[in-house]
Structure formats: C-alpha cells, structure tokens
Design a protein around this motif. Structure first.
Motif, short mmCIF file in Angstrom:
data_model
loop_
_atom_site.label_atom_id
_atom_site.label_comp_id
_atom_site.label_asym_id
_atom_site.label_seq_id
_atom_site.Cartn_x
_atom_site.Cartn_y
_atom_site.Cartn_z
N ASP A 72 0.85 -1.20 0.00
CA ASP A 72 0.00 0.00 0.00
C ASP A 72 0.88 1.25 0.00
O ASP A 72 0.90 2.01 0.96
N GLN B 122 -3.42 4.38 0.59
CA GLN B 122 -4.85 4.40 0.24
C GLN B 122 -5.63 3.34 1.01
O GLN B 122 -6.67 3.62 1.60
N GLN B 123 -5.11 2.11 1.04
CA GLN B 123 -5.83 1.05 1.74
C GLN B 123 -5.89 1.31 3.25
O GLN B 123 -6.88 0.98 3.90
N ILE C 226 -8.68 3.73 3.76
CA ILE C 226 -9.97 3.07 3.56
C ILE C 226 -10.32 2.24 4.79
O ILE C 226 -11.47 2.23 5.25
N THR D 69 -15.12 6.46 -6.39
CA THR D 69 -15.30 7.82 -5.90
C THR D 69 -14.95 8.78 -7.03
O THR D 69 -14.19 8.44 -7.95
N ASP E 283 -9.67 11.19 -5.85
CA ASP E 283 -8.74 10.17 -5.36
C ASP E 283 -7.76 10.82 -4.39
O ASP E 283 -6.58 11.02 -4.70
N ARG F 240 -7.26 11.73 0.22
CA ARG F 240 -7.50 11.18 1.56
C ARG F 240 -8.98 11.22 1.94
O ARG F 240 -9.52 10.29 2.54
N TRP G 64 -10.80 8.47 0.11
CA TRP G 64 -10.48 7.15 0.65
C TRP G 64 -11.28 6.88 1.93
O TRP G 64 -11.79 5.77 2.13
N HIS H 77 -7.48 -6.44 -3.91
CA HIS H 77 -6.83 -5.13 -3.77
C HIS H 77 -5.79 -4.86 -4.86
O HIS H 77 -5.55 -3.73 -5.23
N ARG I 60 -6.20 2.95 -10.42
CA ARG I 60 -7.57 3.17 -9.95
C ARG I 60 -8.41 3.89 -11.01
O ARG I 60 -9.59 3.61 -11.18
N GLN J 115 -11.76 2.39 -6.01
CA GLN J 115 -11.01 2.29 -4.76
C GLN J 115 -10.94 0.87 -4.23
O GLN J 115 -9.97 0.50 -3.56
#
Length: 323
Positions: free
Chosen positions: A66, A70-71, A74, A232, A235, A237, A240, A265, A274, A295
């Motif tokens: 990651d 991002q993950q 999330i 979304t 892209d 924070r 996410w 993922h 993405r 995402q």
C-alpha cells in the motif's frame, strides 16, 4: 480490566441505562472489527469529554502493498463507519468531521450530540457487525437479486461513493486479468513476501480457488456471482475515507440480507490504476461516463459462516493522550 475479544463483546447488548463510557466502549469494540489490508488494523482512538478522535496508525503501514496509504485510510474509514453505526444504534447522536486538521494522522472527530432514537435500520446494521466475515473461499452460484444490489448501491451513495456492479462478462474478465497480473508479479517479489510474512494473520490477498489456493487467471471469477467496484469521483484522503465508510455500510447491509464479501486489492495500488480500472469498466459496460476512481474491488454472494479473524484488544488501540 482483562482483554476481551472484540467479536465477543459486540454480541453483548449493553445493559439498560448503561453509562456513557460503557456505551462508548461497546461502540469502539464494534469499530475495531473493521476489515483492513493484511489484517493490519491501522487505527487508534482517543476519547475526549464529548468526542472520539480516530487516528491512523503509521506504525502499521504496509509500504510495499500500500505505497500510497490508500488502503490504510480506507480501513480507517471502515472503522469510522462502524463506530458511527454503533453509536447511533446505541442511542447516541453524533456529528462527524473528516480530516479536521489538528494532527496529520487524525482522520476524523466524532462529536457526541446527545441522545437519539435508533432506527430499525441502524439496529439491524449493529446486529450484523459480529456476523460480518471476509469470505475468501468460493461463494454459492445462487444469483444475488437485482433489488438487493440496488439497495447496496443506494447505501454506497449515502457515503458519497458508488457501487459499480460489473454485469458484463467483458468487465469481469478485464478485472480478473488485471488481478492475475498483479498477483503473479507479487509471487516473485521478495519485498512483498517479506512484508506479508511480517503480519500474524495476513490471509491471502486475492480470492481463493476451489483448492483453497490463491486464485489465478479465470479462477478469480470462480465462485463470484457478483463482482463490483466501489468508486469515488476524486482520489485523495477524503475520498479514501468515504470509500471506507461506503464499504462497511455495504458489507453490513449485505450481511443483513445474508451476503458475504471478499476483496481484490492488487489492481488498485496506484492512482493511475484506480483511474484505469474505473475507465475500462465504464467502456466495457457501455456506460455514458467514467465513474471516477475504483477504490475497491469486491466479490459478493452467499457463503457459509466462518470463524472471525483475530483483532487487537481495545486496550491496544486506545490512546491515553494525543499522539
């Protein structure tokens, strides 16, 4: 106070007339059952007099898996979504501010606003918390009703995200091809495998095939009655976090209707990917416009009950003071 399994605590309803701290701890036990990459559980909480602060935990980052964080955000959004669901189901009103800016790791401040009457929907969602599992094995071939998928899509929109169901064979095959390429590259990536082994309960990254091995190629589509993307429009924070909130509400609402889910993922590690996955899915599905950024990739369907994946006790994620 002895350590308690969060999955067990969320099965217990607080006693009538329970004090605020008891209700807050119950809600936090629900929050820490959120899914996270590699079961890394990258969250910390700080209790204030009239609010709860949610921080991301950079010490539990996965820089290979990651690289953009991002993950991890999330996962933070999913924990936040669970916290908010639990608070309202327990009769506590809240107003949440995302990324309030007091600290670089502060993801959200959940301000308590007094008592509220829980709706039936909120109660059902809280009851679904201890029943939610990531089902990496094959799902039943039984189709998922269109009406249920539409309900899940509406749930995602409530969190400013979209649930894009990949209805065509071309969309599904394209996602499987991307996932397969990423997984095969990781097979020989020493840094990836070292990072994966560093966690006690990592679980396989992709879906499993009929032999229980990580799925490859067409096997990614096996036992996957529904493949979907959470998308979304931006892209960053904030997006996410919203994707994480949308994810957990989709998972809980699906679990109310006996659905299970698992995640793919790999193809969404970088911003360019993405965007490309969302655009490719829109083109192959003859959609009038690109839905933004993909995402998360989900498999949804009917499965069987599974034991929960262990979680850290609440005592390990509660902060005594701001970081």
């Amino acid at each position: 106070m002895p350590h308690r399994d969060p999955w067990t605590v969320t099965l217990e309803a607080p006693a009538p007339g329970a004090d605020l701290l008891t209700l807050l701890r119950h809600a936090l036990h629900a929050a820490i059952t959120a899914p996270s990459p590699g079961n890394s559980q990258p969250w910390r909480f700080l209790l204030g007099d009239d609010h709860v602060d949610l921080f991301t935990d950079p010490s539990r980052a996965l820089p290979v898996r990651d690289p953009e964080g991002q993950q991890r955000l999330i996962a933070g959004g999913a924990a936040l979504g669970l916290l908010r669901v639990a608070l309202r189901a327990l009769g506590l009103g809240e107003t949440t501010t995302l990324l309030p800016g007091d600290h670089p790791d502060l993801l959200a401040r959940v301000a308590l606003t007094g008592s509220v009457a829980a709706t039936p929907e909120e109660t059902w969602l809280l009851q679904a918390v201890p029943k939610r599992r990531t089902h990496r094995g094959l799902l039943a071939a039984r189709p998922v009703r269109e009406r249920l998928l539409e309900r899940l899509q509406n749930v995602a929109r409530d969190s400013d995200a979209e649930l894009l169901v990949l209805g065509s064979s071309r969309q599904r095959a394209a996602l499987a091809t991307r996932g397969d390429a990423v997984q095969r590259a990781r097979d020989s990536d020493a840094a990836w495998n070292d990072e994966r082994r560093a966690w006690s309960e990592p679980g396989p990254d992709p879906f499993e095939d009929s032999n229980g091995d990580p799925a490859r190629g067409p096997a990614i589509l096996e036992g996957a009655p529904v493949l979907a993307l959470i998308t979304t429009t931006s892209d960053d924070r904030l997006a996410w976090l919203r994707a994480g909130e949308a994810l957990i509400r989709v998972l809980l609402r699906g679990r109310v209707d006996h659905l299970y889910a698992s995640f793919l993922h790999g193809p969404l590690t970088h911003a360019a990917d993405r965007w490309a996955v969302a655009e490719e899915s829109a083109v192959l599905g003859d959609m009038p416009q690109t839905p933004g950024y993909a995402q998360l990739a989900l498999r949804l369907g009917y499965g069987s009950d599974l034991p929960p994946t262990p979680r850290r006790p609440l005592s390990e994620v509660l902060l005594a003071a701001p970081p």
